[in-house]
Scaffold this motif. Sequence first.
Motif, PDB file in Angstrom:
ATOM      1  N   ALA A  59       0.857  -1.178   0.000  1.00  0.00           N
ATOM      2  CA  ALA A  59       0.000   0.000   0.000  1.00  0.00           C
ATOM      3  C   ALA A  59       0.896   1.231   0.000  1.00  0.00           C
ATOM      4  N   GLU A  60       0.473   2.251  -0.727  1.00  0.00           N
ATOM      5  CA  GLU A  60       1.231   3.491  -0.813  1.00  0.00           C
ATOM      6  C   GLU A  60       0.242   4.648  -0.880  1.00  0.00           C
ATOM      7  N   ILE A  61       0.610   5.741  -0.249  1.00  0.00           N
ATOM      8  CA  ILE A  61      -0.180   6.958  -0.347  1.00  0.00           C
ATOM      9  C   ILE A  61       0.603   7.919  -1.221  1.00  0.00           C
ATOM     10  N   LEU A  81      -5.122  13.107  -3.594  1.00  0.00           N
ATOM     11  CA  LEU A  81      -4.529  12.085  -2.753  1.00  0.00           C
ATOM     12  C   LEU A  81      -4.965  10.735  -3.316  1.00  0.00           C
ATOM     13  N   VAL A  82      -3.975   9.891  -3.625  1.00  0.00           N
ATOM     14  CA  VAL A  82      -4.266   8.597  -4.238  1.00  0.00           C
ATOM     15  C   VAL A  82      -3.737   7.506  -3.318  1.00  0.00           C
ATOM     16  N   VAL A  83      -4.593   6.561  -2.979  1.00  0.00           N
ATOM     17  CA  VAL A  83      -4.173   5.396  -2.209  1.00  0.00           C
ATOM     18  C   VAL A  83      -4.023   4.245  -3.194  1.00  0.00           C
ATOM     19  N   PRO A 123      -2.057  -3.210  -9.651  1.00  0.00           N
ATOM     20  CA  PRO A 123      -2.390  -2.068  -8.799  1.00  0.00           C
ATOM     21  C   PRO A 123      -3.887  -1.766  -8.798  1.00  0.00           C
ATOM     22  N   GLU A 124      -4.346  -1.230  -7.673  1.00  0.00           N
ATOM     23  CA  GLU A 124      -5.731  -0.776  -7.532  1.00  0.00           C
ATOM     24  C   GLU A 124      -5.665   0.626  -6.929  1.00  0.00           C
ATOM     25  N   LEU A 125      -6.169   1.610  -7.663  1.00  0.00           N
ATOM     26  CA  LEU A 125      -6.067   2.997  -7.234  1.00  0.00           C
ATOM     27  C   LEU A 125      -7.399   3.515  -6.722  1.00  0.00           C
ATOM     28  N   GLU A 126      -7.342   4.277  -5.632  1.00  0.00           N
ATOM     29  CA  GLU A 126      -8.518   4.952  -5.098  1.00  0.00           C
ATOM     30  C   GLU A 126      -8.160   6.420  -4.927  1.00  0.00           C
ATOM     31  N   PHE A 127      -8.953   7.298  -5.533  1.00  0.00           N
ATOM     32  CA  PHE A 127      -8.691   8.736  -5.478  1.00  0.00           C
ATOM     33  C   PHE A 127      -9.480   9.344  -4.322  1.00  0.00           C
ATOM     34  N   PRO A 140      -9.467  15.646 -17.808  1.00  0.00           N
ATOM     35  CA  PRO A 140      -9.413  14.175 -17.866  1.00  0.00           C
ATOM     36  C   PRO A 140      -8.008  13.636 -18.156  1.00  0.00           C
ATOM     37  N   ASP A 141      -7.236  14.329 -18.995  1.00  0.00           N
ATOM     38  CA  ASP A 141      -5.886  13.828 -19.271  1.00  0.00           C
ATOM     39  C   ASP A 141      -4.964  14.012 -18.070  1.00  0.00           C
ATOM     40  N   ASP A 142      -5.256  14.983 -17.185  1.00  0.00           N
ATOM     41  CA  ASP A 142      -4.488  15.126 -15.946  1.00  0.00           C
ATOM     42  C   ASP A 142      -4.674  13.910 -15.054  1.00  0.00           C
ATOM     43  N   LEU A 143      -5.896  13.430 -14.951  1.00  0.00           N
ATOM     44  CA  LEU A 143      -6.162  12.246 -14.135  1.00  0.00           C
ATOM     45  C   LEU A 143      -5.533  10.998 -14.750  1.00  0.00           C
ATOM     46  N   THR A 144      -5.488  10.936 -16.077  1.00  0.00           N
ATOM     47  CA  THR A 144      -4.834   9.808 -16.737  1.00  0.00           C
ATOM     48  C   THR A 144      -3.338   9.825 -16.452  1.00  0.00           C
ATOM     49  N   LYS A 145      -2.710  10.990 -16.529  1.00  0.00           N
ATOM     50  CA  LYS A 145      -1.286  11.112 -16.213  1.00  0.00           C
ATOM     51  C   LYS A 145      -1.018  10.789 -14.744  1.00  0.00           C
ATOM     52  N   LEU A 146      -1.884  11.266 -13.876  1.00  0.00           N
ATOM     53  CA  LEU A 146      -1.746  10.980 -12.439  1.00  0.00           C
ATOM     54  C   LEU A 146      -1.858   9.493 -12.181  1.00  0.00           C
ATOM     55  N   ASN A 147      -2.751   8.841 -12.865  1.00  0.00           N
ATOM     56  CA  ASN A 147      -2.923   7.394 -12.752  1.00  0.00           C
ATOM     57  C   ASN A 147      -1.651   6.668 -13.173  1.00  0.00           C
TER      58      ASN A 147
END
Length: 151
Positions: A59-61, A81-83, A123-127, A140-147
């Motif tokens: 797990a990583e924050i 913040l992404v867990v 991986p499983e990401l939760e925003f 939307p492309d910012d969230l894709t890059k963040l992912n």
Amino acid sequence: MDNIFDTILGLVLGAIGMYWLFNFFKGKKSKEITTHQSTVLLEKMKSVCKLISVEGEFAEIYKYENVKDFMSLVSSKKKALVVIKAKAHIGYDLSKILMHADEGKKTIILDNFPQPEVLSIEPELEFYDIKSGFFNFFAPDDLTKLNAEAK
């Protein structure tokens, strides 16, 4: 007589009008329509020979912040913040093993046994806490890059 007729006509027209208005606003309730569509496409299928010997859960924050200054007067910050929860499978790729048989002894000899390696990461990401600034918002492309960065 004329006055009574006008009163009765007014009451009838008023009743019809009220009935029509009641039905009109009764049908104007907010409606929510949600549709989902999913299509699974098979991209590639191949035969594998892998042995998973260890499975680890991590797990990583991941904290993301971006601040933009506009004309050196106003700054605007967006943050998220992404867990990240992930499973890693560690094991052996058995396709790298060299095998030959000794027919006299009726044995199979395995040579060149590989070192353990990371076979897959799931991986499983939760925003959480996604906040856009007044002049700096998430596209939307910012969230894709963040992912991609978080993975």
